[in-house]
Design a protein around this motif. Structure first.
Motif, mmCIF file in Angstrom:
data_model
loop_
_atom_site.group_PDB
_atom_site.id
_atom_site.type_symbol
_atom_site.label_atom_id
_atom_site.label_comp_id
_atom_site.label_asym_id
_atom_site.label_seq_id
_atom_site.Cartn_x
_atom_site.Cartn_y
_atom_site.Cartn_z
ATOM 1 N N ALA A 1 35.057 46.369 51.441
ATOM 2 C CA ALA A 1 36.502 46.219 51.278
ATOM 3 C C ALA A 1 36.879 44.738 51.264
ATOM 4 O O ALA A 1 36.061 43.879 51.572
ATOM 5 N N MET A 2 38.109 44.463 50.910
ATOM 6 C CA MET A 2 38.702 43.127 50.880
ATOM 7 C C MET A 2 38.354 42.347 49.616
ATOM 8 O O MET A 2 37.431 41.530 49.603
ATOM 9 N N PRO A 3 39.088 42.573 48.546
ATOM 10 C CA PRO A 3 38.892 41.784 47.332
ATOM 11 C C PRO A 3 39.093 40.285 47.541
ATOM 12 O O PRO A 3 38.540 39.467 46.808
ATOM 13 N N ILE A 4 39.882 39.937 48.580
ATOM 14 C CA ILE A 4 40.154 38.519 48.832
ATOM 15 C C ILE A 4 38.947 37.805 49.427
ATOM 16 O O ILE A 4 38.891 36.572 49.444
ATOM 17 N N SER B 1 42.198 35.159 39.238
ATOM 18 C CA SER B 1 43.570 35.470 38.851
ATOM 19 C C SER B 1 44.193 34.359 38.003
ATOM 20 O O SER B 1 43.867 33.190 38.145
ATOM 21 N N HIS B 2 45.101 34.780 37.102
ATOM 22 C CA HIS B 2 45.869 33.817 36.322
ATOM 23 C C HIS B 2 47.260 33.591 36.921
ATOM 24 O O HIS B 2 47.985 32.715 36.453
ATOM 25 N N TRP B 3 47.625 34.378 37.962
ATOM 26 C CA TRP B 3 49.000 34.374 38.423
ATOM 27 C C TRP B 3 49.172 33.968 39.884
ATOM 28 O O TRP B 3 50.309 33.712 40.303
ATOM 29 N N GLY C 1 45.882 30.002 46.232
ATOM 30 C CA GLY C 1 44.592 29.368 46.450
ATOM 31 C C GLY C 1 44.724 27.870 46.656
ATOM 32 O O GLY C 1 44.052 27.279 47.512
ATOM 33 N N ALA C 2 45.611 27.241 45.893
ATOM 34 C CA ALA C 2 45.818 25.803 46.024
ATOM 35 C C ALA C 2 46.455 25.458 47.364
ATOM 36 O O ALA C 2 46.124 24.438 47.980
#
Length: 912
Positions: free
Chosen positions: A308-311, A320-322, A327-328
């Motif tokens: 579990a946990m895609p992050i 991701s593009h959005w 992240g920054a």
């Protein structure tokens, strides 16, 4: 020049003296006129004389350099002394002396002179070796002192994880002063040649030595026990430190002595390398952060994530593009350290066996507990865990009525019979104080007289309260155990985690009191005193018991729990909390039920970043908590003094003192204020050692009613909206400023500037005000400061929720769940149908918790009879939030039919 009494701590005194010395010596280099020059030279000499009482306890700049600077002044080498003083002051301010040698000669070059340690990037600071100082206690001459320091410095190696410098003092008194003055000290080497008394003629010597037992106790020592006794005394004031005893006595003589914090004894040898390695090892044992280290190592491993946990590892963000902005903002490391795995060097919070287990053990050591448990969802959950683990349905719990709401909900979950205790009211400021010990004893004695003492399980109190009132914890435990020898204590220390790391505060913490009490109960002296008191109290009535300071039986069980919001007062991410246990019956009676309760309330997906922050926060306070808490107190004291002494601020504001917040009957010391504009600072030690209640000076309660604004308006519309100053708590006419270990003197200065600006604007507005505007202002002030609603006491539980009429405990659980059925409840309007029903003499019972915010305590709980006093208080409150109350419907109450149904189903009482 300010006197010693103008300072609350030696650290602030030293800092200000060096700054003043820099100003004076710099002025001497500007070729002043003869009269001015003489005056400046005299000022500089006085400052040197003042610093001469403090500098022997610090490694930098060192006494040889200090003496050299004094001689330069005496020989009128003003350029040289000014240069050296400027270098020293800058190095002390920036912390540069921790990183490198600071040359003080005028022709020397220091390339990094202008570097401020606090301004270096975190990566650069993380790469530098931590610095500390080692105190050597030995009465040696100047030549021998240089020999000792030289031998210690020669042992240092490039691969050492830390760097340190030595400070040499001759006596027990000097050593105790040094560890209380010098926060850099992490280890003490006690050698055979130490003496007893200090040669320093310090005005504050007696005051500081009181924390280690006092000069009389020190004076009673005999030479053969100087070393061991010093180790024991240092343990009393700074238990986190390591001591090493060098002795000529035999193993047999040393073995039976209390060596306090002594980690190792060296027998008549000069093995400096072994001593050096032990010092480093001792500091490293506190510098460990096992879970944080494991998490850092895990984040470096290349892994394939199939859980579990895609992050985890930041994959869902980097692809991701959005959401690249997230992240920054956070950077990569926090996502690299995210996982739901409990392997790969990590651990499970629910069943710890690796680094989390070790981190909790280190936390127990640091806070003086027998067991410590981490929590990642706040102290609200900690409170419910402890209550559920210890309380069975039907157990009687004595609870402070204005404690945190989590305790009330915990009582609901556990099915406790709740016996509410009323704190003394501070009506003028719309806040409660704390529960007098007399009232706690009276309730216990009443329950004993009713034959219910066996059902009494726990006393639950908040220490310290939100407003800073602190119980005499050991005394409360002693006297309550004298009546109920197996009583369990739950101390909610949500706002008090920092207290462990100050000698003054520590004595009033739950864990310290429990350890002290366990030791005391085993002593022959206590047994003798207890037996004498029992003979005196034979056939004593209740009044006599209430008047007597009771002693617990030697076989009483010490059972104390403390819940702490680490994130509120120490370094931790939000919701990081700890449960500390010091319970003699934990292993045999509680452990299994505690783990069940812990499983009940703890997430199976705890936040690893919070756990890591708890681990690192513990590491920090073991190594620098003493320093940080000192600075926290300094900041608060500076604030108190600045506001008290400012003539403009005193027109509109008043800092509440111990005399304002603690009735005289509970202040045996007679101290009303920690600061007096005429006398300077009052020593807090007597208050904290003897008074029933003490006031935490780091919480500065400011009465703002003189501005015409209520506390909530002043907080929101003035402080926050106009000036960006954030605070937590207000009352009807006060706001609370809390300093913490991150508070700086600059922050205090900004707050004072803001208050002065507010006061000036009020002056200008009133100067231009019309007669009607002035009358309106005076009316608002009078309404806030003179016409205040009395705080209501707890009324009583309705008979439907009471097992008997002779004692006040009530079944809050039944009342709480009865309200789940809407058929059992009705809504009455505060100034309409509710008011009419009260006039008709009807008994109305609350179906909900009613919590006005501010002040934030429940004035009604489920099952409580609504009194006229409570309604008057609700009507007088000028607040926008009343949790549990619906303005569109009214107050939720039980129907008479519902109450009759509960009464009919309750078994007949045999106690009436």
């Amino acid at each position: 020049m300010h006197s010693l009494n103008d300072y609350s701590s030696a650290i602030q005194l030293r800092s200000d003296r060096w700054s003043a010395l820099r100003e004076a010596t710099t002025a001497l280099t500007r070729n002043p006129k003869a009269g001015e020059r003489s005056k400046l030279a005299k000022t500089a000499q006085e400052l040197f004389n003042s610093l001469a009482m403090i500098e022997p306890y610090w490694a930098f700049p060192g006494m040889s350099a200090f003496v050299h600077m004094r001689r330069q002044l005496e020989h009128e080498k003003f350029e040289d002394v000014a240069f050296a003083v400027n270098r020293v002051t800058r190095a002390l301010t920036t912390g540069a002396y921790r990183r490198r040698h600071i040359p003080l000669e005028r022709d020397s070059i220091d390339q990094d002179e202008h570097d401020d340690e606090a301004m270096l990037p975190p990566e650069a600071r993380a790469l530098t070796k931590p610095y500390f100082e080692v105190l050597i206690v030995d009465d040696v001459n100047e030549h021998q002192e240089r020999w000792l320091k030289s031998n210690m410095s020669r042992m240092r190696r490039s691969e050492d994880p830390f760097i340190y410098e030595a400070v040499v003092v001759p006596s027990i008194e000097d050593a105790l002063i040094a560890v209380m003055f010098n926060h850099n000290i992490q280890a003490i080497v006690v050698r055979p040649g130490l003496s007893l008394r200090s040669s320093m003629d310090l005005q504050i010597l007696t005051r500081y030595l009181a924390r280690a037992g006092g000069r009389e106790e020190i004076g009673a020592l005999t030479p053969e026990v100087y070393g061991p006794e010093l180790c024991r005394m240092i343990a009393k004031v700074r238990p986190e430190l390591d001591a090493y005893l060098v002795t000529e006595r035999s193993v047999e003589d040393i073995a039976g002595l209390d060596l306090g914090i002594c980690r190792r004894v060296f027998y008549n040898q000069e093995d400096f390398m072994e001593l050096h390695l032990n010092i480093l090892r001792g500091v490293q044992s506190r510098n460990k952060s096992p879970f944080f280290t494991a998490l850092v190592e895990y984040s470096k491993q290349p892994t394939g994530v199939f859980h579990a946990m895609p992050i985890s590892r930041g994959k869902s963000i980097s692809r991701s593009h959005w959401i690249q902005d997230m992240g920054a903002f956070y950077g990569p490391n926090i996502f690299l350290a995210e996982t739901s795995a409990t392997s790969g060097g990590l651990d499970s919070l629910l069943e710890p066996h690796g680094p989390i287990k070790e981190a909790q053990e280190l936390a127990a050591r640091a806070f003086g507990a027998k067991q410590t448990f981490f929590a990642t969802n706040g102290t609200s959950t900690c409170n419910k865990i402890v209550v559920q683990a210890l309380i069975k349905p039907g157990d009687i719990v004595l609870v402070d009525r204005d404690c945190h709401k989590s305790h009330h909900y915990g009582m609901v979950l556990a099915g406790a019979q709740v016996c509410y205790l009323d704190s003394y009211p501070l009506n003028k400021y719309s806040m409660y104080g704390a529960v007098p010990l007399h009232d706690i004893k009276k309730q216990l004695l009443d329950l004993k007289a009713a034959g219910k003492l066996d059902k009494v399980r726990m006393l639950l109190l908040t220490n310290c309260t939100f407003d800073g009132l602190v119980y005499n914890v050991e005394r409360v435990m002693e006297e309550c155990l004298a009546i109920k020898p197996d009583l369990i204590f739950l101390w909610d220390e949500a706002w008090f985690a920092f207290a462990r790391f100050s000698p003054t505060y520590r004595q009033r913490t739950a864990m310290n009191a429990a350890n002290s009490l366990r030791e005391k109960l085993r002593s022959d002296a206590h047994i003798e005193r207890y037996e004498a008191q029992q003979a005196e109290l034979k056939d004593a009535d209740r009044d006599k018991m209430l008047e007597t300071r009771l002693l617990p039986p030697p076989d009483a069980r010490v059972r104390a729990y403390a819940t702490q919001s680490t994130h509120k007062t120490l370094t931790s991410l939000r919701q990081g909390s700890m449960i500390h246990v010091n319970d003699q019956d934990f292993k045999g009676e509680v452990e299994q039920s505690f783990h069940e309760a812990y499983m009940t309330h703890t997430s199976t997906s705890p936040n690893y970043q919070i756990i890591a922050s708890l681990d690192v926060g513990r590491r920090q306070v073991e190594l620098e908590g003493f320093e940080f808490v000192q600075r926290q107190v300094e900041a608060a004291m500076s604030m108190r003094r600045a506001i008290s002494e400012h003539p403009l601020l005193s027109k509109y504001f008043k800092i509440l003192t111990a005399g304002d917040m603690i009735p005289e009957a509970h202040r045996e010391s007679g101290v009303t204020s920690y600061f007096d504009t005429q006398q300077g600072w009052t020593d807090m030690w007597d208050c904290w050692e003897n008074d029933e209640f003490a006031l935490d000076p780091t919480r500065v309660t400011l009465a703002v009613g003189g501005t015409g604004w209520d506390g909530d308006t002043f907080k929101t519309e003035i402080l926050m909206d106009r000036y960006g100053i954030q605070i937590n708590k207000t009352s009807r006419n006060t706001v609370l400023f809390m300093t913490n270990i991150g508070t700086t003197r600059s922050s205090v200065a900004y707050l004072i500037e803001v208050l002065v600006e507010i006061a000036k604007s009020l002056d200008e507005r009133l100067d231009d005000a019309s007669r009607m505007e002035r009358l309106s202002f005076d009316k608002r002030v009078s309404n806030l400061m003179e016409h205040y609603p009395p705080l209501p006491d707890f009324s009583r539980f309705h008979d439907a929720f009471r097992a008997a009429q002779d004692t006040p405990e009530g079944d809050i659980r039944t009342a709480y769940y009865l309200s789940y059925d809407d058929e059992n409840c009705d809504y009455l309007e505060l100034n309409g149908s509710l008011k009419e029903a009260m006039k008709e003499g009807k008994t109305l019972v609350s179906a909900s918790f009613i919590i006005p915010y501010p002040p934030g305590f429940p004035i009604l709980v489920p099952g409580q009879v609504i009194s006229e006093e409570i309604l008057d208080f609700m009507r007088a409150l000028d607040v926008s939030e009343i949790h549990g109350y619906r303005p569109d419907l009214g107050l939720r109450v039980f129907t008479q039919k519902a109450l009759d149904g509960v009464s009919a189903s309750r078994p007949a009482s045999t106690s009436d």
